[in-house]
Design a protein around this motif. Sequence first.
Motif, PDB file in Angstrom:
ATOM      1  N   ILE A  11      40.967  34.979  40.226  1.00 22.35           N
ATOM      2  CA  ILE A  11      39.680  35.322  40.804  1.00 22.35           C
ATOM      3  C   ILE A  11      39.525  34.610  42.141  1.00 22.35           C
ATOM      4  O   ILE A  11      39.764  33.404  42.243  1.00 22.35           O
ATOM      5  CB  ILE A  11      38.524  34.902  39.873  1.00 22.35           C
ATOM      6  N   ALA A  12      39.165  35.371  43.157  1.00 26.16           N
ATOM      7  CA  ALA A  12      38.860  34.789  44.467  1.00 26.16           C
ATOM      8  C   ALA A  12      37.458  35.201  44.865  1.00 26.16           C
ATOM      9  O   ALA A  12      37.063  36.352  44.660  1.00 26.16           O
ATOM     10  CB  ALA A  12      39.862  35.259  45.516  1.00 26.16           C
ATOM     11  N   GLU A  13      36.698  34.268  45.436  1.00 23.16           N
ATOM     12  CA  GLU A  13      35.323  34.557  45.843  1.00 23.16           C
ATOM     13  C   GLU A  13      35.143  34.475  47.347  1.00 23.16           C
ATOM     14  O   GLU A  13      34.021  34.404  47.850  1.00 23.16           O
ATOM     15  CB  GLU A  13      34.371  33.603  45.118  1.00 23.16           C
ATOM     16  N   SER A  14      36.246  34.517  48.069  1.00 23.39           N
ATOM     17  CA  SER A  14      36.215  34.571  49.529  1.00 23.39           C
ATOM     18  C   SER A  14      37.561  35.066  50.008  1.00 23.39           C
ATOM     19  O   SER A  14      38.566  34.997  49.282  1.00 23.39           O
ATOM     20  CB  SER A  14      35.919  33.195  50.131  1.00 23.39           C
ATOM     21  N   LEU A  15      37.606  35.558  51.240  1.00 22.72           N
ATOM     22  CA  LEU A  15      38.875  35.984  51.810  1.00 22.72           C
ATOM     23  C   LEU A  15      39.809  34.788  51.996  1.00 22.72           C
ATOM     24  O   LEU A  15      41.036  34.911  51.845  1.00 22.72           O
ATOM     25  CB  LEU A  15      38.637  36.689  53.143  1.00 22.72           C
ATOM     26  N   GLU A  16      39.228  33.626  52.289  1.00 21.21           N
ATOM     27  CA  GLU A  16      40.036  32.435  52.523  1.00 21.21           C
ATOM     28  C   GLU A  16      40.774  31.973  51.268  1.00 21.21           C
ATOM     29  O   GLU A  16      41.844  31.369  51.357  1.00 21.21           O
ATOM     30  CB  GLU A  16      39.162  31.299  53.054  1.00 21.21           C
ATOM     31  N   SER A  17      40.185  32.251  50.104  1.00 18.28           N
ATOM     32  CA  SER A  17      40.801  31.789  48.857  1.00 18.28           C
ATOM     33  C   SER A  17      41.628  32.875  48.168  1.00 18.28           C
ATOM     34  O   SER A  17      42.080  32.685  47.032  1.00 18.28           O
ATOM     35  CB  SER A  17      39.717  31.290  47.894  1.00 18.28           C
ATOM     36  N   PHE A  18      41.834  33.995  48.839  1.00 20.97           N
ATOM     37  CA  PHE A  18      42.583  35.082  48.222  1.00 20.97           C
ATOM     38  C   PHE A  18      44.020  34.626  47.956  1.00 20.97           C
ATOM     39  O   PHE A  18      44.706  34.149  48.868  1.00 20.97           O
ATOM     40  CB  PHE A  18      42.579  36.308  49.142  1.00 20.97           C
ATOM     41  N   PRO A  19      44.510  34.753  46.717  1.00 28.64           N
ATOM     42  CA  PRO A  19      45.827  34.221  46.362  1.00 28.64           C
ATOM     43  C   PRO A  19      46.980  35.034  46.957  1.00 28.64           C
ATOM     44  O   PRO A  19      46.929  36.266  46.998  1.00 28.64           O
ATOM     45  CB  PRO A  19      45.844  34.283  44.838  1.00 28.64           C
ATOM     46  N   ALA A  20      48.008  34.331  47.391  1.00 30.77           N
ATOM     47  CA  ALA A  20      49.171  34.987  48.000  1.00 30.77           C
ATOM     48  C   ALA A  20      49.863  35.929  47.028  1.00 30.77           C
ATOM     49  O   ALA A  20      50.449  36.937  47.436  1.00 30.77           O
ATOM     50  CB  ALA A  20      50.145  33.924  48.498  1.00 30.77           C
ATOM     51  N   SER A  21      49.768  35.632  45.726  1.00 33.74           N
ATOM     52  CA  SER A  21      50.467  36.455  44.731  1.00 33.74           C
ATOM     53  C   SER A  21      49.888  37.860  44.622  1.00 33.74           C
ATOM     54  O   SER A  21      50.538  38.760  44.075  1.00 33.74           O
ATOM     55  CB  SER A  21      50.421  35.776  43.368  1.00 33.74           C
ATOM     56  N   LEU A  22      48.644  38.058  45.112  1.00 32.31           N
ATOM     57  CA  LEU A  22      48.048  39.392  45.056  1.00 32.31           C
ATOM     58  C   LEU A  22      48.194  40.164  46.359  1.00 32.31           C
ATOM     59  O   LEU A  22      47.872  41.352  46.419  1.00 32.31           O
ATOM     60  CB  LEU A  22      46.548  39.278  44.705  1.00 32.31           C
ATOM     61  N   LYS A  23      48.668  39.509  47.389  1.00 29.76           N
ATOM     62  CA  LYS A  23      48.822  40.188  48.678  1.00 29.76           C
ATOM     63  C   LYS A  23      49.881  41.283  48.578  1.00 29.76           C
ATOM     64  O   LYS A  23      50.860  41.160  47.859  1.00 29.76           O
ATOM     65  CB  LYS A  23      49.185  39.182  49.766  1.00 29.76           C
ATOM     66  N   GLY A  24      49.622  42.355  49.310  1.00 25.45           N
ATOM     67  CA  GLY A  24      50.521  43.505  49.239  1.00 25.45           C
ATOM     68  C   GLY A  24      50.253  44.406  48.062  1.00 25.45           C
ATOM     69  O   GLY A  24      51.016  45.332  47.788  1.00 25.45           O
ATOM     70  N   GLY A  25      49.156  44.150  47.359  1.00 22.71           N
ATOM     71  CA  GLY A  25      48.890  44.871  46.126  1.00 22.71           C
ATOM     72  C   GLY A  25      48.106  46.157  46.304  1.00 22.71           C
ATOM     73  O   GLY A  25      47.789  46.600  47.415  1.00 22.71           O
ATOM     74  N   VAL A  26      47.792  46.749  45.158  1.00 23.75           N
ATOM     75  CA  VAL A  26      46.946  47.932  45.084  1.00 23.75           C
ATOM     76  C   VAL A  26      45.523  47.456  44.827  1.00 23.75           C
ATOM     77  O   VAL A  26      45.274  46.721  43.862  1.00 23.75           O
ATOM     78  CB  VAL A  26      47.398  48.873  43.955  1.00 23.75           C
ATOM     79  N   VAL A  27      44.588  47.846  45.694  1.00 24.20           N
ATOM     80  CA  VAL A  27      43.214  47.386  45.547  1.00 24.20           C
ATOM     81  C   VAL A  27      42.314  48.538  45.112  1.00 24.20           C
ATOM     82  O   VAL A  27      42.368  49.639  45.673  1.00 24.20           O
ATOM     83  CB  VAL A  27      42.686  46.753  46.856  1.00 24.20           C
ATOM     84  N   ALA A  28      41.516  48.290  44.083  1.00 20.50           N
ATOM     85  CA  ALA A  28      40.458  49.213  43.661  1.00 20.50           C
ATOM     86  C   ALA A  28      39.147  48.659  44.217  1.00 20.50           C
ATOM     87  O   ALA A  28      38.789  47.523  43.916  1.00 20.50           O
ATOM     88  CB  ALA A  28      40.404  49.306  42.145  1.00 20.50           C
ATOM     89  N   ILE A  29      38.453  49.450  45.028  1.00 18.83           N
ATOM     90  CA  ILE A  29      37.272  48.947  45.727  1.00 18.83           C
ATOM     91  C   ILE A  29      36.012  49.612  45.169  1.00 18.83           C
ATOM     92  O   ILE A  29      35.950  50.839  45.040  1.00 18.83           O
ATOM     93  CB  ILE A  29      37.357  49.240  47.236  1.00 18.83           C
ATOM     94  N   GLY A  96      43.810  40.631  39.027  1.00 24.41           N
ATOM     95  CA  GLY A  96      42.857  39.738  39.657  1.00 24.41           C
ATOM     96  C   GLY A  96      41.666  40.478  40.204  1.00 24.41           C
ATOM     97  O   GLY A  96      41.562  41.708  40.116  1.00 24.41           O
ATOM     98  N   ALA A  97      40.747  39.694  40.775  1.00 26.28           N
ATOM     99  CA  ALA A  97      39.541  40.262  41.371  1.00 26.28           C
ATOM    100  C   ALA A  97      39.147  39.439  42.588  1.00 26.28           C
ATOM    101  O   ALA A  97      39.203  38.204  42.563  1.00 26.28           O
ATOM    102  CB  ALA A  97      38.396  40.282  40.362  1.00 26.28           C
ATOM    103  N   LEU A  98      38.769  40.140  43.631  1.00 30.38           N
ATOM    104  CA  LEU A  98      38.224  39.522  44.837  1.00 30.38           C
ATOM    105  C   LEU A  98      36.750  39.886  44.894  1.00 30.38           C
ATOM    106  O   LEU A  98      36.398  41.057  45.063  1.00 30.38           O
ATOM    107  CB  LEU A  98      38.959  40.043  46.073  1.00 30.38           C
ATOM    108  N   ILE A  99      35.876  38.890  44.709  1.00 27.11           N
ATOM    109  CA  ILE A  99      34.440  39.126  44.688  1.00 27.11           C
ATOM    110  C   ILE A  99      33.870  38.597  46.003  1.00 27.11           C
ATOM    111  O   ILE A  99      33.699  37.384  46.174  1.00 27.11           O
ATOM    112  CB  ILE A  99      33.763  38.431  43.494  1.00 27.11           C
ATOM    113  N   LEU A 100      33.578  39.491  46.920  1.00 30.64           N
ATOM    114  CA  LEU A 100      33.133  39.077  48.252  1.00 30.64           C
ATOM    115  C   LEU A 100      31.610  38.942  48.313  1.00 30.64           C
ATOM    116  O   LEU A 100      30.892  39.798  47.773  1.00 30.64           O
ATOM    117  CB  LEU A 100      33.594  40.099  49.300  1.00 30.64           C
TER     118      LEU A 100
END
Length: 332
Positions: A11-29, A96-100
């Motif tokens: 879980i990331a709650e900011s762009l700054e804390s977005f984990p490297a392991s999820l980069k390049g992934g498929v995002v559901a928005i 994972g989830a990115l909650i902005l």
Amino acid sequence: MNRTPSSEFQIAESLESFPASLKGGVVAIGNFDGVHRGHRAVLDAALGLGRGTHHPVFAMSFEPHPRTVFNPAKPVFRLTPPPLKTEMLRVCGLDGALILPFTKDFAAVDANAFVQDILIDTLGISHAVTGYDFHFGRARQGTPDYLRAAGAQHGFGVTIVQREEDENADVISSSRIRDNLATGDMAEANALLGYRWFFESQVQHGDKRGRDLGYPTANLRMPEDCPLLQGIYAVKVKVGENWYGGVASYGRRPTFDNGAALFEVYLFDFKGDLYGKTLRVHVVSYLRGEAKFDNAEALISQMDRDSEEARAALASLQPLSEIDLKLLDFAS
């Protein structure tokens, strides 16, 4: 480069804390309040793409609800408050989830900047999946067609999922489910969700009147904007790691004090102290409206009947979906 999905939900709650392991992934928005069947069509499409390409799959969501930000005098009741929404996304099988944080400044970001700065430069997405009605950027200029064109220009895939409908060809929406709660139509609300709607609340001290009536209850406070129709419900409740059936009254106790609304739960076959514990309550079915009785004896007789009806409703409980199976232990 293809990536292997992570084994732990992140879980990331900011762009700054977005984990490297999820980069390049498929995002559901999307906002995903309720994570209902329409939302899960979007999530399932993303999961299918992730399985096919071995990319991680994550959701991008926003808090608080945009309508609450723009009209704070009328906040949107959350079917799944942030912690429960995040848990639902995990249960659905995402990595994972990115909650902005959603603010007016964030809403004013240009659609092109959203794509370039967030989707490409920060997240490095391989594919974006959204619903047919998702818009983003200043003045909602980021339409589904805009996102498709941006994907074609920048080299990431885009899937737009069409509206999910019920058996009567009516669109499934969070607003509609809130309306069902307000009318006590738990059958339709739960059918649209694909699981039994639930909430969490901490047990409060009360006047202990239920003990005198032979029905000791756990007193739970609901959010002030909760639209749930006041009345009597069959419920299934998680206490720690254990599940109990029960009957609940949501209302103001017109027979006694007509005070502030409480959700009072009587658990079948439970003994112990619940004060201070956080309960998870799945609302299975609506039994009747709240009523005023002439005396305690009449109330107790009705509570006996309510308990019998609730036990019968719970005895016939069947899973609504794979998600329902994961959320509820049907063998208990």
